[in-house]
Every structure is written in structure tokens, then in C-alpha cells.
Write a protein that holds these residues in place. Structure first.
Motif, PDB file in Angstrom:
ATOM      1  N   THR A 148      27.601   2.385  -0.995  1.00 22.75           N
ATOM      2  CA  THR A 148      27.516   1.287   0.134  1.00 22.75           C
ATOM      3  C   THR A 148      28.567   1.566   1.459  1.00 22.75           C
ATOM      4  OG1 THR A 148      27.002  -0.304  -1.578  1.00 22.75           O
ATOM      5  CG2 THR A 148      27.459  -1.164   0.911  1.00 22.75           C
ATOM      6  N   PHE A 149      29.711   2.030   0.932  1.00 31.16           N
ATOM      7  CA  PHE A 149      30.654   2.248   2.089  1.00 31.16           C
ATOM      8  C   PHE A 149      30.324   3.268   3.035  1.00 31.16           C
ATOM      9  CE2 PHE A 149      34.278   4.770   3.561  1.00 31.16           C
ATOM     10  CZ  PHE A 149      35.165   3.806   4.239  1.00 31.16           C
ATOM     11  N   LEU A 150      29.780   4.486   2.293  1.00 32.86           N
ATOM     12  CA  LEU A 150      29.448   5.410   3.144  1.00 32.86           C
ATOM     13  C   LEU A 150      28.379   5.350   4.227  1.00 32.86           C
ATOM     14  CD1 LEU A 150      29.374   8.227   0.277  1.00 32.86           C
ATOM     15  CD2 LEU A 150      31.072   8.004   2.229  1.00 32.86           C
ATOM     16  N   MET A 151      27.250   4.494   3.538  1.00 37.09           N
ATOM     17  CA  MET A 151      26.186   4.014   4.527  1.00 37.09           C
ATOM     18  C   MET A 151      26.608   3.134   5.459  1.00 37.09           C
ATOM     19  SD  MET A 151      22.420   2.918   2.882  1.00 37.09           S
ATOM     20  CE  MET A 151      23.016   1.866   1.879  1.00 37.09           C
ATOM     21  N   ALA A 152      27.420   2.162   4.928  1.00 33.63           N
ATOM     22  CA  ALA A 152      28.082   0.975   5.987  1.00 33.63           C
ATOM     23  C   ALA A 152      28.742   1.650   7.233  1.00 33.63           C
ATOM     24  CB  ALA A 152      28.854  -0.069   5.435  1.00 33.63           C
ATOM     25  N   SER A 153      29.656   2.565   6.963  1.00 28.26           N
ATOM     26  CA  SER A 153      30.531   3.138   7.949  1.00 28.26           C
ATOM     27  C   SER A 153      30.046   3.820   8.920  1.00 28.26           C
ATOM     28  CB  SER A 153      31.443   4.306   7.188  1.00 28.26           C
ATOM     29  OG  SER A 153      30.920   5.218   6.550  1.00 28.26           O
ATOM     30  N   ARG A 154      28.610   4.549   8.718  1.00 24.01           N
ATOM     31  CA  ARG A 154      27.871   5.266   9.398  1.00 24.01           C
ATOM     32  C   ARG A 154      26.751   4.420  10.391  1.00 24.01           C
ATOM     33  NH1 ARG A 154      24.465  10.919   8.006  1.00 24.01           N
ATOM     34  NH2 ARG A 154      23.515  11.233  10.152  1.00 24.01           N
ATOM     35  N   TYR A 155      26.320   3.572   9.844  1.00 26.20           N
ATOM     36  CA  TYR A 155      25.136   2.782  10.341  1.00 26.20           C
ATOM     37  C   TYR A 155      25.228   1.318  10.916  1.00 26.20           C
ATOM     38  CZ  TYR A 155      22.538   6.775   8.317  1.00 26.20           C
ATOM     39  OH  TYR A 155      22.100   7.959   8.207  1.00 26.20           O
ATOM     40  N   LEU A 156      26.265   0.613  10.374  1.00 25.97           N
ATOM     41  CA  LEU A 156      26.609  -0.649  10.946  1.00 25.97           C
ATOM     42  C   LEU A 156      27.087  -0.664  12.197  1.00 25.97           C
ATOM     43  CD1 LEU A 156      28.105  -2.718   7.771  1.00 25.97           C
ATOM     44  CD2 LEU A 156      25.715  -2.645   8.586  1.00 25.97           C
ATOM     45  N   PRO A 157      26.624  -1.552  13.361  1.00 19.08           N
ATOM     46  CA  PRO A 157      27.269  -1.614  14.481  1.00 19.08           C
ATOM     47  C   PRO A 157      28.603  -2.304  14.589  1.00 19.08           C
ATOM     48  CG  PRO A 157      25.489  -3.425  14.238  1.00 19.08           C
ATOM     49  CD  PRO A 157      25.626  -2.437  12.894  1.00 19.08           C
ATOM     50  N   ASP A 158      29.246  -1.910  15.658  1.00 19.79           N
ATOM     51  CA  ASP A 158      30.381  -2.555  16.056  1.00 19.79           C
ATOM     52  C   ASP A 158      30.180  -3.901  16.803  1.00 19.79           C
ATOM     53  OD1 ASP A 158      32.385  -0.632  14.928  1.00 19.79           O
ATOM     54  OD2 ASP A 158      31.905   0.740  16.779  1.00 19.79           O
ATOM     55  N   ASN A 159      31.016  -4.766  16.971  1.00 18.20           N
ATOM     56  CA  ASN A 159      31.000  -6.063  17.549  1.00 18.20           C
ATOM     57  C   ASN A 159      30.585  -5.712  19.061  1.00 18.20           C
ATOM     58  OD1 ASN A 159      31.883  -7.034  15.367  1.00 18.20           O
ATOM     59  ND2 ASN A 159      33.174  -8.832  16.187  1.00 18.20           N
ATOM     60  N   PRO A 160      29.405  -6.262  19.454  1.00 19.80           N
ATOM     61  CA  PRO A 160      28.979  -5.824  21.172  1.00 19.80           C
ATOM     62  C   PRO A 160      29.881  -6.630  21.817  1.00 19.80           C
ATOM     63  CG  PRO A 160      27.391  -7.134  19.939  1.00 19.80           C
ATOM     64  CD  PRO A 160      28.210  -6.621  18.944  1.00 19.80           C
ATOM     65  N   VAL A 161      30.191  -7.630  21.388  1.00 21.14           N
ATOM     66  CA  VAL A 161      31.084  -8.811  22.330  1.00 21.14           C
ATOM     67  C   VAL A 161      32.265  -9.021  21.623  1.00 21.14           C
ATOM     68  CG1 VAL A 161      30.904 -10.883  23.375  1.00 21.14           C
ATOM     69  CG2 VAL A 161      29.040  -9.750  23.251  1.00 21.14           C
ATOM     70  N   ARG A 162      33.470  -9.223  22.534  1.00 24.34           N
ATOM     71  CA  ARG A 162      34.737  -9.511  21.881  1.00 24.34           C
ATOM     72  C   ARG A 162      35.279 -10.568  22.943  1.00 24.34           C
ATOM     73  NH1 ARG A 162      36.554  -6.147  17.897  1.00 24.34           N
ATOM     74  NH2 ARG A 162      35.678  -4.230  17.333  1.00 24.34           N
ATOM     75  N   VAL A 163      36.117 -11.611  22.293  1.00 19.98           N
ATOM     76  CA  VAL A 163      37.138 -12.295  22.904  1.00 19.98           C
ATOM     77  C   VAL A 163      38.414 -11.835  23.164  1.00 19.98           C
ATOM     78  CG1 VAL A 163      38.007 -14.601  23.031  1.00 19.98           C
ATOM     79  CG2 VAL A 163      35.836 -14.366  21.703  1.00 19.98           C
ATOM     80  N   VAL A 164      38.693 -11.303  24.478  1.00 19.87           N
ATOM     81  CA  VAL A 164      39.824 -10.644  24.991  1.00 19.87           C
ATOM     82  C   VAL A 164      40.935 -11.761  25.136  1.00 19.87           C
ATOM     83  CG1 VAL A 164      40.944  -9.236  26.877  1.00 19.87           C
ATOM     84  CG2 VAL A 164      38.663  -8.622  25.989  1.00 19.87           C
ATOM     85  N   GLY A 165      42.000 -11.672  24.536  1.00 17.39           N
ATOM     86  CA  GLY A 165      43.065 -12.490  24.681  1.00 17.39           C
ATOM     87  C   GLY A 165      43.237 -13.425  23.583  1.00 17.39           C
ATOM     88  N   ARG A 166      42.447 -13.492  22.745  1.00 16.87           N
ATOM     89  CA  ARG A 166      42.485 -14.422  21.388  1.00 16.87           C
ATOM     90  C   ARG A 166      43.104 -13.701  20.134  1.00 16.87           C
ATOM     91  NH1 ARG A 166      37.312 -16.704  17.978  1.00 16.87           N
ATOM     92  NH2 ARG A 166      38.683 -17.752  16.206  1.00 16.87           N
ATOM     93  N   ARG A 167      43.982 -14.435  19.561  1.00 11.67           N
ATOM     94  CA  ARG A 167      44.888 -13.868  18.421  1.00 11.67           C
ATOM     95  C   ARG A 167      44.408 -14.509  17.175  1.00 11.67           C
ATOM     96  NH1 ARG A 167      48.833 -14.225  22.295  1.00 11.67           N
ATOM     97  NH2 ARG A 167      49.526 -16.451  21.241  1.00 11.67           N
ATOM     98  N   PHE A 168      44.782 -13.881  16.164  1.00 13.70           N
ATOM     99  CA  PHE A 168      44.537 -14.503  14.671  1.00 13.70           C
ATOM    100  C   PHE A 168      45.661 -15.337  14.367  1.00 13.70           C
ATOM    101  CE2 PHE A 168      44.758 -14.336  10.150  1.00 13.70           C
ATOM    102  CZ  PHE A 168      43.460 -14.770   9.714  1.00 13.70           C
ATOM    103  N   ASP A 169      45.457 -16.204  13.920  1.00 10.68           N
ATOM    104  CA  ASP A 169      46.685 -17.255  13.482  1.00 10.68           C
ATOM    105  C   ASP A 169      46.678 -17.239  12.030  1.00 10.68           C
ATOM    106  OD1 ASP A 169      48.094 -19.582  13.092  1.00 10.68           O
ATOM    107  OD2 ASP A 169      47.857 -20.396  15.013  1.00 10.68           O
ATOM    108  N   TRP A 170      47.956 -16.557  11.702  1.00  8.46           N
ATOM    109  CA  TRP A 170      48.269 -16.641  10.362  1.00  8.46           C
ATOM    110  C   TRP A 170      48.545 -18.059   9.648  1.00  8.46           C
ATOM    111  CZ3 TRP A 170      46.715 -12.730   7.609  1.00  8.46           C
ATOM    112  CH2 TRP A 170      46.742 -11.304   8.322  1.00  8.46           C
ATOM    113  N   HIS A 171      49.097 -19.041  10.314  1.00  7.05           N
ATOM    114  CA  HIS A 171      49.552 -20.247   9.745  1.00  7.05           C
ATOM    115  C   HIS A 171      48.082 -21.031   9.639  1.00  7.05           C
ATOM    116  CE1 HIS A 171      53.237 -19.110  12.145  1.00  7.05           C
ATOM    117  NE2 HIS A 171      53.816 -19.780  11.195  1.00  7.05           N
TER     118      HIS A 171
END
Length: 366
Positions: free
Chosen positions: A203-226
Motif C-alpha cells: 500500500t505504501f509503494l502504491m500510495a507514494s506513486r499514485y496519490l495526488p498532493d493537495n491541489p489547494v493550500r492555505v498559506v499562512g495558517r499554522r498547526f496549533d499543538w495546544h
């Protein structure tokens, strides 16, 4: 000068700076890549659901071989489910920021490593910890699965994609008890987890080759660990208090846990209400149909899990079934879903989604 929101909280520093970038017109993959991408998501979803149910039939055997009481063996299932529940939302948020594909690939790795650890476990504590690792990987896979469906399928086929995903969940649920019974008939319980390893690698080999990256991203947003810690702690304490009460923990400690839970939950809700991109959007609960749908889903899945976990012990202790018989009996319920889920997916494109479960309920009553 820093401003203050009406609810008394400071606005996030990046609110005014966030913006979308990328391909806003993305409409799924094209053949033949879409078939391999679908297969990769199906395999990951199948593994994560399978290991949520494959242990149910084996619990009596595992309890006997590990020399632990039946009530303690429940943690083999609970540890997995608890890890999934605590981490679904944080990993979903990570997928939005760092990429659904990246979270999915990490999930496959963690899940496979956890499967190896489970197969090598010789005591209940080690097995429970290994199941937590497995649950972390499964949470990564489940949290971004629906988002991956939206990226893979063209918009006109999204309903079909959701229906096929439900079919995979049902097939995994069917396969769990049956496969468990088959393995236990010829091999010890560690093989229930060892079979995940080759599937995880493929599954890892197949997913790394064929799954798409995010076509849209939110620039400037950060992950909040709290925010992630509060979410996980609130969910974990809720289940922990229920488990403590059911295992005859002294009432005073249960009450202390409930008090801590209420404090954390209140702080978490206040935290979420002051955010532009909350991990858990409580504002949606103001919509009656949304709240009703969520409550219905929670009650439905809770009832199903109660039956799936408790039934093997009843069949063993009351009716004296063996592992093979338990597996065959528990296959009937999810087997029906295999046939109904694709039909529901097709109906979504022609009937209002809210009417599909209603029609199913009428059929059950008739």
C-alpha cells in the motif's frame, strides 16, 4: 496595537495573512492513474477498519493465552479505538496544512510498525501499547481518507466514491470476523497482525506513486499543538471516565476524572470559538440538521460497536461456539452492508442524501 475579538480572545496572528493558493479548479484524477489511487485508498481504509474488528472474535482466545481476565482483554480493542478517536481531528488538520498524501503515507508506516509490534507481543501491557501505535497509524489513514476521495474522484462521481468507500468499510468488517476465525483455526493469534505487514508495504509503494498532493493550500495558517492536545485530552478523558466506572474504579477517582474533563472541555470549547480555523467547529452545532445527523451517527456506531465487542463472549460463554462459528455468525451483519452501500452511493446522486437512510429504515421495518 493588538485588537481583541468580541468574545475576549486575541485573533490569531495569521488570520489577516491567510489565503488560498493552487489549482482551485481541481476536478479529480484521470485514467489510468485514478484506478491505482483508488486502490491505494481502499487498501489503507481496509487495513484500518479490519484491525478494528479482527480482534473481536479472538478476544476469548487471546485472554486465555495471555492468562488475563476477559474484562481486561477488552483493552486490546479499546486501546486501538481510543487512539483513533483522540487523534482523528488533529491528523485531519495536519492533512490540510502539510498534505493529505503525506499524512496518509506516515499512517501506513506507523500502522505497519504497530502491526509488527503486536505480532511480537507476549504480554497484555505490551500488546495494548502496540495496539495504541496501530491506532495512531489508523487515525492518520482514516482522518484524510474522505479528503483523498474528494481529490481522486471527479465531482460528478463523488457520491459514487463515497458509496464505494462505505462498501470497503463493510467488506473489511465482514472479512474481520471470518479472517480471524480462519487464522485461529490454523495458527496462533499473533498472525492476526502479521498479515498486515506485506499489505502495508504494498500500500505504501502504491500510495507514494499514485496519490495526488493537495491541489489547494492555505498559506499562512499554522498547526496549533495546544489545540490538538486539548482535543485529544478531552476525548481521552471522556472515554477514560466511562472505562473507569465500568471497571469498578473507586467512585471518588471517577468523579475527579469527570471534574477534570469538564474543566478541559470548557476550556477547549472557549478556545475553539475564538479561532478562524477551529479543529472542531462548534458553530456547526447551531444547525439543527447537522446536530441531529451527528447525534444519530454517534448512537448508531456506538450500538454497533457494543454488539461487535460483546457478542463473541456471549457466543462462547452462553452458547459454547468455537472461533469458526463465531466468525461465521458475525459475518451476516456487515455482509448486508456490502450490498446496500453501493446502492446508497448511487441513490445519493438521484435522491436527497437525508432520505437514503430513511428509506432503508422503512425497508427494515417492513
Amino acid at each position: 496595537m493588538k485588537t481583541i475579538n468580541k468574545n475576549g480572545t486575541r485573533p490569531e496572528a495569521y488570520d489577516a495573512e491567510t489565503h488560498l493558493t493552487g489549482n482551485l479548479d481541481w476536478d479529480g484524477l484521470r485514467r489510468p492513474r485514478i484506478y491505482y489511487a483508488i486502490a491505494a485508498t481502499f487498501c489503507g481504509l481496509f487495513l484500518s477498519v479490519l484491525d478494528g474488528s479482527i480482534c473481536n472474535v479472538a478476544l476469548p482466545s487471546m485472554a486465555a493465552q495471555l492468562n488475563v481476565p476477559s474484562e481486561d482483554s477488552i483493552w486490546i480493542v479499546n486501546a486501538f479505538q481510543l487512539a483513533v478517536m483522540m487523534l482523528l481531528l488533529p491528523f485531519a488538520s495536519m492533512g490540510e496544512l502539510w498534505g493529505y498524501k503525506q499524512v496518509y503515507l506516515c499512517g501506513i508506516i506507523v500502522f505497519t510498525v504497530g502491526s509488527v509490534a503486536c505480532a511480537l507481543s507476549t504480554t497484555l501491557p505490551v500488546l495494548v501499547v502496540s495496539r495504541v501505535v496501530q491506532g495512531i497509524g489508523a487515525a492518520m489513514l482514516m482522518s484524510v481518507n474522505t479528503s483523498m476521495v474528494k481529490l481522486i474522484y471527479p465531482k460528478r462521481h463523488l457520491g459514487k466514491g463515497v458509496g464505494l468507500n462505505a462498501t470497503v468499510v463493510a467488506i473489511a468488517s465482514v472479512t474481520g470476523p471470518t479472517l480471524s476465525a480462519a487464522i485461529l483455526a490454523v495458527a496462533p493469534w499473533p498472525w492476526l497482525f502479521a498479515i498486515n505487514v506485506p499489505v502495508g508495504i504494498a500500500t505504501f509503494l502504491m500510495a507514494s506513486r499514485y496519490l495526488p498532493d493537495n491541489p489547494v493550500r492555505v498559506v499562512g495558517r499554522r498547526f496549533d499543538w495546544h489545540e490538538a492536545v486539548f482535543n485529544a485530552a478531552t476525548m481521552g478523558l471522556f472515554i477514560g471516565c466511562v472505562e473507569a466506572y465500568s471497571h469498578d474504579v473507586p467512585l471518588r477517582w471517577v468523579l475527579v476524572g469527570i471534574a477534570v474533563l469538564l474543566i478541559l472541555a470548557t476550556a477547549y470549547v472557549r478556545m475553539e470559538r475564538g479561532r478562524k480555523y477551529p479543529m472542531l467547529p462548534f458553530d456547526l452545532l447551531r444547525i439543527p440538521i447537522f446536530t441531529t445527523s451527528v447525534a444519530t451517527s454517534i448512537i448508531s456506531f456506538t450500538a454497533q460497536m457494543l454488539v461487535m465487542v460483546g457478542m463473541p463472549f456471549m457466543l462462547v460463554n452462553t452458547f459454547e461456539y468455537n472461533a469458526v462459528g463465531i466468525g461465521l455468525l458475525m459475518t451476516a451483519w456487515p455482509l448486508a452492508i456490502v450490498f446496500v452501500a453501493p446502492l446508497a452511493g448511487l441513490l445519493i446522486n438521484h435522491v436527497h442524501p437525508g432520505e437514503v437512510p430513511y428509506l432503508s429504515g422503512l425497508n427494515c421495518l417492513s
